[in-house]
Design a protein around this motif. Structure first.
Motif, PDB file in Angstrom:
ATOM      1  N   TYR A 141      87.525  48.498  31.562  1.00  0.00           N
ATOM      2  CA  TYR A 141      86.559  47.520  31.057  1.00  0.00           C
ATOM      3  C   TYR A 141      86.176  47.841  29.614  1.00  0.00           C
ATOM      4  O   TYR A 141      86.157  46.954  28.755  1.00  0.00           O
ATOM      5  N   LEU A 142      85.888  49.105  29.325  1.00  0.00           N
ATOM      6  CA  LEU A 142      85.515  49.499  27.964  1.00  0.00           C
ATOM      7  C   LEU A 142      86.682  49.339  26.997  1.00  0.00           C
ATOM      8  O   LEU A 142      86.493  48.921  25.840  1.00  0.00           O
ATOM      9  N   LEU A 143      87.904  49.656  27.434  1.00  0.00           N
ATOM     10  CA  LEU A 143      89.079  49.476  26.593  1.00  0.00           C
ATOM     11  C   LEU A 143      89.285  48.000  26.250  1.00  0.00           C
ATOM     12  O   LEU A 143      89.600  47.657  25.106  1.00  0.00           O
ATOM     13  N   ALA A 144      89.080  47.120  27.222  1.00  0.00           N
ATOM     14  CA  ALA A 144      89.204  45.682  26.960  1.00  0.00           C
ATOM     15  C   ALA A 144      88.173  45.238  25.926  1.00  0.00           C
ATOM     16  O   ALA A 144      88.466  44.392  25.075  1.00  0.00           O
ATOM     17  N   LEU A 145      86.978  45.801  25.979  1.00  0.00           N
ATOM     18  CA  LEU A 145      85.963  45.482  24.970  1.00  0.00           C
ATOM     19  C   LEU A 145      86.379  46.000  23.599  1.00  0.00           C
ATOM     20  O   LEU A 145      86.197  45.311  22.582  1.00  0.00           O
ATOM     21  N   LEU A 146      86.921  47.197  23.554  1.00  0.00           N
ATOM     22  CA  LEU A 146      87.299  47.808  22.281  1.00  0.00           C
ATOM     23  C   LEU A 146      88.439  47.073  21.581  1.00  0.00           C
ATOM     24  O   LEU A 146      88.494  47.062  20.353  1.00  0.00           O
ATOM     25  N   ILE A 147      89.343  46.486  22.337  1.00  0.00           N
ATOM     26  CA  ILE A 147      90.474  45.798  21.697  1.00  0.00           C
ATOM     27  C   ILE A 147      90.208  44.312  21.469  1.00  0.00           C
ATOM     28  O   ILE A 147      91.138  43.551  21.242  1.00  0.00           O
ATOM     29  N   GLY A 148      88.956  43.918  21.528  1.00  0.00           N
ATOM     30  CA  GLY A 148      88.605  42.555  21.156  1.00  0.00           C
ATOM     31  C   GLY A 148      88.199  41.640  22.282  1.00  0.00           C
ATOM     32  O   GLY A 148      88.027  40.443  22.055  1.00  0.00           O
ATOM     33  N   GLY A 149      88.035  42.152  23.458  1.00  0.00           N
ATOM     34  CA  GLY A 149      87.618  41.314  24.577  1.00  0.00           C
ATOM     35  C   GLY A 149      86.137  40.981  24.507  1.00  0.00           C
ATOM     36  O   GLY A 149      85.369  41.608  23.788  1.00  0.00           O
ATOM     37  N   GLN A 150      85.757  39.974  25.245  1.00  0.00           N
ATOM     38  CA  GLN A 150      84.358  39.566  25.290  1.00  0.00           C
ATOM     39  C   GLN A 150      83.629  40.353  26.371  1.00  0.00           C
ATOM     40  O   GLN A 150      84.249  40.953  27.255  1.00  0.00           O
ATOM     41  N   VAL A 151      82.312  40.344  26.327  1.00  0.00           N
ATOM     42  CA  VAL A 151      81.511  41.084  27.300  1.00  0.00           C
ATOM     43  C   VAL A 151      81.777  40.577  28.717  1.00  0.00           C
ATOM     44  O   VAL A 151      81.732  41.344  29.673  1.00  0.00           O
ATOM     45  N   ASN A 152      82.094  39.299  28.864  1.00  0.00           N
ATOM     46  CA  ASN A 152      82.361  38.756  30.197  1.00  0.00           C
ATOM     47  C   ASN A 152      83.745  39.137  30.724  1.00  0.00           C
ATOM     48  O   ASN A 152      84.146  38.687  31.785  1.00  0.00           O
ATOM     49  N   GLY A 153      84.480  39.973  29.989  1.00  0.00           N
ATOM     50  CA  GLY A 153      85.755  40.489  30.465  1.00  0.00           C
ATOM     51  C   GLY A 153      86.970  39.682  30.075  1.00  0.00           C
ATOM     52  O   GLY A 153      88.094  40.074  30.383  1.00  0.00           O
ATOM     53  N   THR A 154      86.800  38.565  29.417  1.00  0.00           N
ATOM     54  CA  THR A 154      87.928  37.723  29.047  1.00  0.00           C
ATOM     55  C   THR A 154      88.272  37.917  27.578  1.00  0.00           C
ATOM     56  O   THR A 154      87.551  38.572  26.837  1.00  0.00           O
ATOM     57  N   GLY A 155      89.382  37.323  27.156  1.00  0.00           N
ATOM     58  CA  GLY A 155      89.729  37.280  25.748  1.00  0.00           C
ATOM     59  C   GLY A 155      90.518  38.452  25.208  1.00  0.00           C
ATOM     60  O   GLY A 155      90.854  38.475  24.033  1.00  0.00           O
ATOM     61  N   SER A 156      90.866  39.418  26.016  1.00  0.00           N
ATOM     62  CA  SER A 156      91.635  40.557  25.526  1.00  0.00           C
ATOM     63  C   SER A 156      93.083  40.460  26.013  1.00  0.00           C
ATOM     64  O   SER A 156      93.398  39.723  26.945  1.00  0.00           O
ATOM     65  N   TRP A 157      93.935  41.256  25.403  1.00  0.00           N
ATOM     66  CA  TRP A 157      95.333  41.316  25.817  1.00  0.00           C
ATOM     67  C   TRP A 157      95.423  41.814  27.254  1.00  0.00           C
ATOM     68  O   TRP A 157      96.259  41.345  28.023  1.00  0.00           O
TER      69      TRP A 157
END
Length: 186
Positions: free
Chosen positions: A69-85
């Motif tokens: 979850y934190l890695l997804a946030l760090l690479i540009g994801g949104q707080v709701n968990g979407t938007g990342s690679w």
């Protein structure tokens, strides 16, 4: 351990408990009634457990879930968990699985829709996991978790194959079901 002496009500660790004809007793009360051999668990006899104590699998899973979850946030994801690679390539989506993206059956369990979603799943895993892992052993517990997660993903695909699905809820529900079955058997 949520186990207490049948005589005095004090909590007892698994190493100190003595199984008597009626209930479990602490070391102080076990000497009064005579010590009987504790029943052995099947997971211990078969050698599936990697160690005798500790919740290695549970806390490793919690670390992986929070880390993803934190890695997804760090690479540009949104707080709701979407938007990342990670989300785009790991979310459970029926047509993508049908096209050969079978890994989504596993990766979707490691993704969550926001901090509340990951927090609640990890809270339930933290409460149920250690006791279940201690009873089953590390190997059987990990196998139960994997099979429950895959069954949850399969059910999600059957229920709504075109929905974007994430979360460890299927695996967590499998653990809760196993805990209920084991509790009923006692």
């Amino acid at each position: 351990t949520l186990v207490s002496c049948s005589e005095c009500g004090r909590p007892i660790c698994p190493d100190c408990m003595t199984f008597g004809p009626v209930g479990i007793r602490c070391p102080d009360h076990a000497s009064n009634t005579g010590k009987t051999a504790a029943p052995r668990r099947a997971a211990r006899r078969t050698g599936i457990s990697l160690s005798r104590s500790g919740s290695i699998v549970t806390f490793t899973l919690i670390g992986i879930y929070v880390g993803v979850y934190l890695l997804a946030l760090l690479i540009g994801g949104q707080v709701n968990g979407t938007g990342s690679w990670i989300y785009e390539n790991g979310v459970l989506f029926g047509p993508a699985v049908a096209d050969g993206d079978w890994w989504r059956l596993v990766t979707s369990a490691f993704l969550h829709y926001g901090p509340l979603h990951v927090g609640m799943n990890m809270l339930v895993l933290w409460v149920i996991g250690p006791a279940l892992e201690e009873y089953l052993g590390h190997g059987r517990y990990a196998l139960l978790y994997i099979v429950s997660g895959l069954a949850g993903a399969a059910c999600a695909l059957i229920w709504s194959p075109n929905a974007l699905t994430v979360g460890a809820s299927g695996a967590i529900c499998g653990l809760m079901g196993a805990a209920l079955i084991l509790e009923r058997r006692r």
